[in-house]
Design an enzyme around this catalytic site. Structure first.
Site, short mmCIF file in Angstrom:
data_model
loop_
_atom_site.label_atom_id
_atom_site.label_comp_id
_atom_site.label_asym_id
_atom_site.label_seq_id
_atom_site.Cartn_x
_atom_site.Cartn_y
_atom_site.Cartn_z
N LYS A 114 2.14 4.72 -1.01
CA LYS A 114 1.62 5.95 -1.59
C LYS A 114 1.97 7.08 -0.64
O LYS A 114 2.26 6.85 0.55
CB LYS A 114 0.11 5.88 -1.80
CG LYS A 114 -0.70 5.54 -0.55
CD LYS A 114 -2.18 5.38 -0.87
CE LYS A 114 -2.99 4.95 0.35
NZ LYS A 114 -4.41 4.79 0.02
N ASP A 117 0.42 2.60 8.43
CA ASP A 117 -0.75 1.87 7.93
C ASP A 117 -0.36 0.55 7.26
O ASP A 117 -0.12 0.49 6.06
CB ASP A 117 -1.57 2.72 6.96
CG ASP A 117 -2.98 2.16 6.78
OD1 ASP A 117 -3.20 0.99 7.14
OD2 ASP A 117 -3.85 2.89 6.29
N THR A 149 -3.93 0.46 -3.62
CA THR A 149 -4.50 1.65 -4.24
C THR A 149 -4.39 1.50 -5.76
O THR A 149 -3.31 1.18 -6.27
CB THR A 149 -3.74 2.91 -3.78
OG1 THR A 149 -3.85 3.00 -2.35
CG2 THR A 149 -4.30 4.16 -4.42
N ASP A 202 0.83 -1.21 0.00
CA ASP A 202 0.00 0.00 0.00
C ASP A 202 0.86 1.26 0.00
O ASP A 202 0.57 2.21 0.71
CB ASP A 202 -0.94 -0.01 1.21
CG ASP A 202 -2.14 0.92 0.98
OD1 ASP A 202 -2.43 1.27 -0.18
OD2 ASP A 202 -2.80 1.28 1.98
N ASN A 223 0.60 7.32 2.95
CA ASN A 223 1.05 6.36 3.97
C ASN A 223 2.51 6.57 4.37
O ASN A 223 3.13 5.67 4.92
CB ASN A 223 0.85 4.93 3.47
CG ASN A 223 -0.61 4.51 3.51
OD1 ASN A 223 -1.42 5.13 4.18
ND2 ASN A 223 -0.94 3.46 2.80
#
Length: 467
Positions: A282, A298, A317, A280, A285
């Protein structure tokens, strides 16, 4: 032939390669399986003729192959588990002097291209090169665990809200007996977790965060539970999200992007060495501490699959999802390498390279490949080269997923002159130092109203006992 079967087949591979293949770790075998291609030949087909360049290594998985040099030399028959073309692997420049004639119809052959073999294997001395915590670090972590073991929910005082998610919120808190420090308390509604069947993700998140110790990963100190909520007591990083800085500035220059990417690479190296994939990545985060150093937060999508293992869960995502996830081919840590390339592109340009009006259109654009994307002029040639090598369609060809792991990324020309040791020791200046006036300063975060919802009591089902 499935990926799992290929790994087993390679592990049991006989004769000449027994010392090499049987000593390989599961992660290397998995990567070898990724670059194997299955080819079928019909009865009496020629596979290699005399004088042909020996650039392919063959393993017979089904059928038979007849080998002869000329009519006077006795024919040798090869069958399942045998190999040929081995000189190309050993020397990469020799000619095959034999003629190989296929005897059995529809026999399947699996071959490895030497370039891929060399990239993945190289010298076997480095195969088991892993990261381990030093005794000093272990002692520090034990002391930390001992301290927080006596902390209870009654010792925690909520100051304000730092962020909100779908079924959680993050509060800035203090311990009542320590006014000099602050923490982040992630609060999750148990009823919502059950309603959305997220129990496994939550427990996995806890296990991974308790295991992954790195200056570039947010620390989890302790967890609690009651009849309505689960609680995670975390390190407080009051510099705000990296996404906020990107939003305000539009894009970053090479130096700024290089620093934050370096922090992420160090975090991913820690995770990958433990068989953990993040999934995840991005800007939202990535959070900044008071010095401006970046940390991953996260871990809801993170998963411990083990070295060399794959998983088939569809998550992430949309703009950052790797093609093998979209195609449900199974994915491993190489999916994080892909996402790293997307992150570098977004930090340098202000937006990710693959983006559509809805997730399905985004996925279709991703499947067209990075070479179909027009790079903005602000992205330098060396940065573009790094991005394209991270975002190769074939996971085994991605930088960071070959024999030297993240070292190949760190040695890329774009990172030339970068002080990696200074980054690890925290001695180099960050490109941006947030203004943090004290342990209770939440000015780098958006305002969030208080949570007035009173969730229902969760009937004890036992799934949360790990908390």
């Amino acid at each position: 032939m499935t990926h799992v079967y290929l790994c087993i087949f390679l592990k049991s591979f006989n004769e000449f390669f027994v010392p090499s293949f049987q000593s390989l770790t599961e992660d290397i075998l998995s990567k070898l399986a990724d670059v194997l291609e299955e080819t079928h030949y019909s009865d009496s087909d020629y596979i290699i003729r005399q004088g042909a360049t020996g650039d392919t290594f063959f393993i017979i998985s089904e059928g038979q192959v007849r080998k002869s040099s000329d009519e006077q030399v006795p024919v040798k028959t090869l069958s399942k588990g045998d190999w040929f073309g081995e000189q190309s692997v050993a020397h990469f420049a020799l000619l095959c002097k034999d003629i190989f004639v296929l005897l059995v119809c529809s026999a399947a052959h699996l071959h490895i291209f030497p370039r891929s073999f060399k990239q993945l294997i190289g010298g076997l001395d480095d195969v088991n090169n892993k990261q381990y915590d030093s005794d000093e670090v272990k002692a520090k972590l034990q002391a930390e665990a001992d301290y927080f073991s006596s902390v209870t929910l009654n010792d925690i005082k909520i100051i304000c809200t730092l962020g909100m998610g779908g079924f959680s919120r993050v509060e800035l808190v203090q311990l009542k007996n320590d006014a000099n420090r602050s923490f982040a308390l992630k609060v999750l509604k148990k009823r919502h977790i059950l309603d959305t069947s997220q129990q496994g993700h939550i427990l996995s998140e806890r296990r991974i965060m308790m295991e992954a110790h790195s200056p570039f990963i947010i620390r989890l100190y302790r967890t609690f539970r009651d009849s309505k909520y689960l609680y995670m007591l975390l390190e407080a990083c009051l510099g705000g999200e990296l996404w906020t800085q990107l939003r305000d500035r539009g894009s970053f220059d090479d130096g700024t992007t290089r620093f934050y990417t370096g922090c992420v690479i160090e975090a991913l190296a820690c995770l990958h060495s433990r068989g953990i994939i993040y999934r995840d990545l991005k800007p939202e985060n990535i959070i900044l501490d008071s010095r401006g150093y970046a940390k991953l937060v996260d871990f809801g999508f993170a998963k411990k699959v083990g070295l060399g293992k794959k998983t088939w869960t569809f998550c992430g995502t949309p703009e950052y999802v790797a093609p093998e996830i979209i195609l449900n081919k199974g994915h491993d840590s190489s999916a994080d390498c892909w996402s790293l390339g997307i992150l570098v592109f977004e930090l340098l340009s202000g937006s990710p390279p693959f983006s559509g009006s809805d997730p399905m259109k985004t996925y279709n654009i991703i499947l067209r490949g990075i070479d179909m994307i027009e790079f903005p002029k602000k992205i330098t040639k060396s940065a573009a080269n790094l991005i394209k090598r991270l975002c190769r369609d074939n996971p085994s060809e991605r930088l960071g997923n070959q024999k030297n792991g993240v070292k190949d990324i760190q040695k890329h020309k774009w990172f030339e002159g970068f002080n990696w040791e200074g980054l690890r020791q925290g001695t180099i200046d960050s490109p941006f130092t947030p203004t943090v006036e004290g342990p209770l300063d939440n000015s780098n975060f958006d305002y969030f109203p208080e949570d007035t919802e009173d969730p229902p009591v969760d009937e004890e089902s036992g799934w949360d006992l790990e908390f």
